[in-house]
Design a protein around this motif. Structure first.
Motif, mmCIF file in Angstrom:
data_model
loop_
_atom_site.group_PDB
_atom_site.id
_atom_site.type_symbol
_atom_site.label_atom_id
_atom_site.label_comp_id
_atom_site.label_asym_id
_atom_site.label_seq_id
_atom_site.Cartn_x
_atom_site.Cartn_y
_atom_site.Cartn_z
ATOM 1 N N GLY A 38 44.941 75.933 27.036
ATOM 2 C CA GLY A 38 45.209 74.576 27.515
ATOM 3 C C GLY A 38 44.009 73.818 28.037
ATOM 4 N N THR A 39 42.795 74.356 27.880
ATOM 5 C CA THR A 39 41.607 73.662 28.391
ATOM 6 C C THR A 39 40.827 73.003 27.256
ATOM 7 O OG1 THR A 39 40.268 75.679 28.283
ATOM 8 C CG2 THR A 39 41.376 75.204 30.384
ATOM 9 N N CYS A 40 39.936 72.093 27.650
ATOM 10 C CA CYS A 40 39.042 71.450 26.692
ATOM 11 C C CYS A 40 37.793 70.983 27.434
ATOM 12 C CB CYS A 40 39.724 70.282 25.986
ATOM 13 S SG CYS A 40 40.113 68.888 27.047
ATOM 14 N N GLU A 41 36.794 70.625 26.664
ATOM 15 C CA GLU A 41 35.611 70.023 27.274
ATOM 16 C C GLU A 41 35.636 68.530 26.975
ATOM 17 O OE1 GLU A 41 31.708 71.002 25.769
ATOM 18 O OE2 GLU A 41 32.426 71.031 23.726
ATOM 19 N N SER A 42 34.803 67.777 27.653
ATOM 20 C CA SER A 42 34.749 66.339 27.415
ATOM 21 C C SER A 42 33.995 66.056 26.115
ATOM 22 C CB SER A 42 34.084 65.630 28.595
ATOM 23 O OG SER A 42 32.769 66.108 28.776
ATOM 24 N N ARG A 43 34.349 64.970 25.470
ATOM 25 C CA ARG A 43 33.697 64.572 24.211
ATOM 26 C C ARG A 43 32.278 64.128 24.536
ATOM 27 N NH1 ARG A 43 33.837 60.479 19.946
ATOM 28 N NH2 ARG A 43 34.174 61.610 18.006
ATOM 29 N N PRO A 84 29.012 63.371 17.748
ATOM 30 C CA PRO A 84 30.023 63.547 18.795
ATOM 31 C C PRO A 84 30.930 64.729 18.476
ATOM 32 C CG PRO A 84 29.907 61.246 18.106
ATOM 33 C CD PRO A 84 29.102 62.044 17.123
ATOM 34 N N HIS A 85 31.257 65.510 19.523
ATOM 35 C CA HIS A 85 32.127 66.662 19.337
ATOM 36 C C HIS A 85 32.830 67.029 20.638
ATOM 37 C CE1 HIS A 85 28.244 68.359 20.548
ATOM 38 N NE2 HIS A 85 28.923 69.392 21.045
ATOM 39 N N ARG A 109 22.599 66.252 26.966
ATOM 40 C CA ARG A 109 24.004 65.913 26.717
ATOM 41 C C ARG A 109 24.282 64.462 27.103
ATOM 42 N NH1 ARG A 109 29.007 69.583 27.415
ATOM 43 N NH2 ARG A 109 30.646 68.111 27.926
ATOM 44 N N VAL A 110 24.996 63.750 26.226
ATOM 45 C CA VAL A 110 25.408 62.379 26.480
ATOM 46 C C VAL A 110 26.938 62.360 26.454
ATOM 47 C CG1 VAL A 110 25.364 59.985 25.696
ATOM 48 C CG2 VAL A 110 23.321 61.438 25.444
ATOM 49 N N GLU A 111 27.556 62.055 27.589
ATOM 50 C CA GLU A 111 29.020 62.027 27.695
ATOM 51 C C GLU A 111 29.574 60.776 27.033
ATOM 52 O OE1 GLU A 111 31.007 64.380 29.017
ATOM 53 O OE2 GLU A 111 29.289 65.631 29.578
ATOM 54 N N LEU A 112 30.725 60.924 26.372
ATOM 55 C CA LEU A 112 31.426 59.805 25.739
ATOM 56 C C LEU A 112 32.783 59.652 26.413
ATOM 57 C CD1 LEU A 112 30.609 60.762 22.055
ATOM 58 C CD2 LEU A 112 29.540 58.955 23.396
ATOM 59 N N THR A 113 33.319 58.458 26.410
ATOM 60 C CA THR A 113 34.620 58.241 27.044
ATOM 61 C C THR A 113 35.689 58.065 26.002
ATOM 62 O OG1 THR A 113 34.139 55.896 27.178
ATOM 63 C CG2 THR A 113 33.717 57.219 29.134
#
Length: 113
Positions: A38-43, A84-85, A109-113
């Protein structure tokens, strides 16, 4: 030196996910990661580092540039720099995998929303 989860530097990321740094060199990073169900990382994407995700146990979904791939044990996939991934564990069990980055992805790392 033999490297494994017991000797690697441990850290926690996301919502209760674990990482163990097995190789942490400026030109190469190998991290053993564990994602609970049930977990994920941010895009996000990496400006310079390319990465290879290799599944050890469990199953994950890896979204790469808008396309989602299902990966099972002994399968892997490369993600090129600038792409992006996001990785998800939507299964009922923990997933463990290796993330191999060249060069090291720290600070890249560049975070995307």
């Amino acid at each position: 030196m033999i490297r494994n989860k017991e000797t690697g530097e441990h850290y926690i990321w996301g919502a209760g996910c674990d990482g163990w740094k097995l190789v942490n060199d400026p030109s190469l990073s190998i991290i053993h990661e564990k994602m609970p169900s049930g977990t994920c990382e941010s895009r996000h994407y990496h400006e310079v580092a390319r990465q290879f995700f290799f599944i050890l146990s469990g199953a994950v979904e890896l979204e790469v540039d808008g396309v989602t791939y299902s990966l099972s044990p002994q399968e892997g996939m490369e993600v090129q720099a600038g792409t992006p991934h996001q990785i998800f564990n939507r299964s009922e069990e923990d997933a463990e995998f290796l993330v191999i980055s060249s060069p090291r992805s720290a600070g890249d790392r560049v975070e995307l929303t």
